[in-house]
Design an enzyme around this catalytic site. Sequence first.
Site, mmCIF file in Angstrom:
data_model
loop_
_atom_site.group_PDB
_atom_site.id
_atom_site.type_symbol
_atom_site.label_atom_id
_atom_site.label_comp_id
_atom_site.label_asym_id
_atom_site.label_seq_id
_atom_site.Cartn_x
_atom_site.Cartn_y
_atom_site.Cartn_z
ATOM 1 N N SER A 1 11.154 -44.043 -18.216
ATOM 2 C CA SER A 1 10.050 -43.164 -17.813
ATOM 3 C C SER A 1 9.928 -43.269 -16.309
ATOM 4 O O SER A 1 9.796 -44.367 -15.770
ATOM 5 C CB SER A 1 8.743 -43.578 -18.499
ATOM 6 N N GLY B 1 -8.444 -8.527 4.346
ATOM 7 C CA GLY B 1 -9.253 -8.797 5.532
ATOM 8 C C GLY B 1 -8.443 -9.139 6.758
ATOM 9 O O GLY B 1 -9.002 -9.286 7.841
ATOM 10 N N CYS C 1 5.843 -40.412 -16.050
ATOM 11 C CA CYS C 1 4.430 -40.730 -16.271
ATOM 12 C C CYS C 1 3.664 -40.888 -14.961
ATOM 13 O O CYS C 1 2.506 -41.265 -14.950
ATOM 14 C CB CYS C 1 4.280 -41.969 -17.145
ATOM 15 N N MET D 1 -5.657 -7.455 8.156
ATOM 16 C CA MET D 1 -5.165 -6.371 8.998
ATOM 17 C C MET D 1 -6.224 -5.288 9.101
ATOM 18 O O MET D 1 -7.227 -5.322 8.415
ATOM 19 C CB MET D 1 -3.888 -5.809 8.383
ATOM 20 N N ARG E 1 -3.507 2.720 8.535
ATOM 21 C CA ARG E 1 -3.764 1.415 7.908
ATOM 22 C C ARG E 1 -2.501 0.583 7.873
ATOM 23 O O ARG E 1 -1.405 1.110 7.749
ATOM 24 C CB ARG E 1 -4.208 1.578 6.453
ATOM 25 N N TYR F 1 10.247 -35.298 -21.844
ATOM 26 C CA TYR F 1 8.807 -35.011 -21.843
ATOM 27 C C TYR F 1 8.191 -35.340 -20.483
ATOM 28 O O TYR F 1 8.792 -36.045 -19.671
ATOM 29 C CB TYR F 1 8.083 -35.812 -22.937
ATOM 30 N N ARG G 1 -3.406 -1.621 -6.168
ATOM 31 C CA ARG G 1 -2.578 -2.824 -6.031
ATOM 32 C C ARG G 1 -3.005 -3.793 -7.133
ATOM 33 O O ARG G 1 -4.096 -3.654 -7.695
ATOM 34 C CB ARG G 1 -2.765 -3.470 -4.667
ATOM 35 N N LYS H 1 0.830 -1.202 0.000
ATOM 36 C CA LYS H 1 0.000 0.000 0.000
ATOM 37 C C LYS H 1 0.866 1.254 0.000
ATOM 38 O O LYS H 1 0.673 2.163 -0.803
ATOM 39 C CB LYS H 1 -0.921 -0.036 1.225
ATOM 40 N N HIS I 1 -15.109 -10.111 1.119
ATOM 41 C CA HIS I 1 -14.179 -11.188 1.467
ATOM 42 C C HIS I 1 -14.494 -12.442 0.673
ATOM 43 O O HIS I 1 -13.612 -13.068 0.085
ATOM 44 C CB HIS I 1 -14.261 -11.467 2.964
HETATM 45 C C1 PEP Z 1 4.014 -44.768 -11.296
HETATM 46 O O1 PEP Z 1 4.304 -45.611 -10.456
HETATM 47 O O2 PEP Z 1 4.335 -43.577 -11.213
HETATM 48 C C2 PEP Z 1 3.218 -45.149 -12.466
HETATM 49 C C3 PEP Z 1 2.990 -44.304 -13.446
HETATM 50 O O3 PEP Z 1 2.681 -46.384 -12.473
HETATM 51 P P1 PEP Z 1 1.397 -46.809 -11.639
HETATM 52 O O4 PEP Z 1 0.806 -45.568 -11.063
HETATM 53 O O5 PEP Z 1 0.521 -47.495 -12.592
HETATM 54 O O6 PEP Z 1 2.006 -47.696 -10.616
#
Ligand code: PEP
Length: 913
Positions: free
Chosen positions: A803, A106, A870, A108, A97, A890, A357, A27, A479
Amino acid sequence: MGKRYVYFFGEGKADGSAAMKNLLGGKGANLAEMTNLGIPVPPGFTISTEVCTYFYHNKGIYPPGLEQEVEQALRRLENIMGRGFGDKEKPLLVSVRSGAAISMPGMMDTVLNLGLNDETVQGLARETNDSRFAYDCYRRFLSMYGDVVLGLKAESVDGIDPFEEIIDELKKARGVQYDNQLSAQDLMELCERYKALVRQRTGKDFPQDPKEQLWGAIGAVFGSWDNPRAIAYRQIHEIPDDMGTAVNVQSMVFGNMGDDCATGVAFTRNPATGENVLYGEYLVNAQGEDVVAGIRTPQPINIRQKTDPQMVSLEEAMPEAYAELDRIRRILDRHYRDMQDIEFTIQRRKLWMLQTRTGKRTGFAAFKIAVDMVREGILTPKEALLRVEPNQLNQLLRPVFDAEAKQKAVASKAFLAKGLNAGPGAASGRVVFNAVDAEHWADRGEKVILVRLETSPDDIRGMHAAQGILTSRGGMTSHAALVARQMGKVCVVGCGDLEIDYKLRQMTVNGRVIEEGDWISVDGSTGEVFAGQIPTRPSEIIQVLLEKTLKPEESSIFQDYTELMRWADAYRRLGVRTNADQPDQAQTALLFGAEGIGLCRTEHMFFEGERIHAVREMILADSTEGREKALAKLLPMQREDFKGIFRVMKGLPVTIRTLDPPLHEFLPTEEADIQKVAEQLGVGAEQVRAKIQALHEANPMLGHRGCRLGIVYPEITAMQARAILEAACEVKKEGIDVHPEIMIPLVGDVAELAHQKRVVDDVARQVMDHYGIQVDYAVGTMIEVPRGAITAGEIAKEAMFFSFGTNDLTQTVFGISRDDAAKFLHDYLEKKIWEFDPFERIDQEGVGELMKMGVERGRATRPDLKVGICGEHGGEPSSVEFCHQIGLNYVSCSPFRVPIARLAAAHAAIREQ
Ligand code: PEP
Ligand code: MG
């Protein structure tokens, strides 16, 4: 000269600037900046956050020299204003303030009209020739000071403001509805009653000395940094406790001097939709907190904002002040290069800015403002990308009510009321009337809508647990509205037709009674509230992309989304794939921009239709021949599955994992099901029971699963490899390119992978020979047990890709069952043992270190090793950033998180520059 603690602003010049947020708080820094920009700001000074830190380190004592600095600043203020602090004829009044570096809505407190006492109030009355005004200021000051500095509200057990009670009593006695209908005489009486209350509660008279008042208020602001609400807010938002707040002392301007005065709050753009228009609320003849307190319903700033012809917008009521406000909002919006949340007061038609702000906004608005600001030449695409938090994209994909169902609801008189559309999206749930219930009900798996007169910071957890929030009071800046927007919750506020009775746990809406537990539906995009449950329908983006019920050119949201994603793709280096087990999921992910499949869990296909019988037959078989017979039935079904996926993916890489879960997961547990299975397979129930018994494991997640299945039963891997490669050959014959990546799970030793790879390669050779077609396939592994990461250098001799299965890797690195973690996770987070759930966000210090090791060692053996992730973390923004940093190729995530991962990957690349 000692250290400086006080920074002055006024007469077009300021000691500070917007860059000094840490020292002056948000502020104070922005008041200085606005002053320097030549915007009308009442003069004042800021006591720096360093004083707060000093105050806490020295048990409530101020640093030496502060008092003189404040004195000097006051003198300067008196000179500019031509008034005196405590002067009986022309009293200088100030506001006090708080203002931390990060705004804490909300949390202070504020004191206005400080400097009034029994004498100066008379001077003010004489000077303005308006004793009603003077006593209105005085009673406000008495109650604010009583609440904030003397702590009377905090003391009351029921949370009821004792000053509110007195004024409500008086209004009732006078038969009036609003504060501004009380006469000067009434207000004088109110002041006397307030002072009596203070005397009665504190045993002392209300302080009459303005200096004492000022230091009391300053102390209270610093003290409020450590009130429980502020601490809770900092915890939730991860704001460090030692940051401290500044105190702003500013000369008063008055929005309550008559009908040519007003006060209001506004946004430089619409914070719910992002539309580039001045948006906000104001109240005529009112002061400060009146707008957000929800006592009188504020009026809209714009004509076009009116939802009811009875409303009077600022644009109509005070066109010059409105034009000036609109001019200033453009300056601020451009200068700060972001949507601003502003506070203003109009005193006798002259506009004064009290605050600016960066405004809180919905994910929806964040996205639109970012894209618009690029088109307006304010931001570069790179900056715009960083303005949208990846998870905010969720809001773009959020459902709205099914239009037909909503029409029906209207026709069947389910419409209850309309309030302000504070948080877009559609939500249905059962009504609860307090935050604690909201939490409890949600814990039981109920969908709830939290209904309150208005919300307070105490309600935050309940708001979090609710599907939607509905309040009867307050405006777009209340709020409830602010917090809901931040949380991305569906929210309707200021729904004045609701008569809520907390005690009876019910509300009455135009004669209809809605009890606790009844279903209601809230449309946070339109402000409408309905009785009952209304089905929802997908967002415009989903309608264009997936359902094809809307044309791209008919949806500006879709066009903006495409633009933002295009920029994101231009910056990101990390690939984004999806976890999909079926062609339709793969299709969805493709439309969201997935560049391949990072994980196809084949076991999910085993549950469909008739296949589970063949799977069970295989499990129950006692010999390799028996298993092969059952597997032969599965083969054509799996082959068709893979063909479907390959066709959809059109040459993009598709990672298919061989069977992973422990086999008992496919067997029935209920007696009736056991009987049925026995019948279907033509065996005795006894035999099924015995097999289930035999497959029982104490720790199935650490038992016979993953590659261990394929090693004990190579025929399973062989069948799956055959299905994949036959599908690949057949789809290739159709002229569609195919790149299968066969992934072996739970490998901890290169020998495991070598074994499985041999099985796959043998089958592949046979199949390709048979079809006379070469398929560009790869065999790789998941890295999801610590030994896999540690021996990655060896494993990479066999693996063409890795992976990271961070679900299992987290489970095994922590030694915590991913299925049982929930039981104690809550306590871990509450007690700050963990800052976050490691199954949601990658634990970079532990799991992350192993990932780094895996990447480094794997690539040391095979420099072109492709590495992805994954586990569930693949769609979580901070984890995506980490994956970028450690050089993954990836991430792979669920289809609806693909856009989030694309944006997070762009953020990671941009932040690295
Ligand atoms: C994991 O273990 O991260 C995975 C992708 O395999 P799952 O969740 O099927 O065990
Ligand atoms: Mg796993």
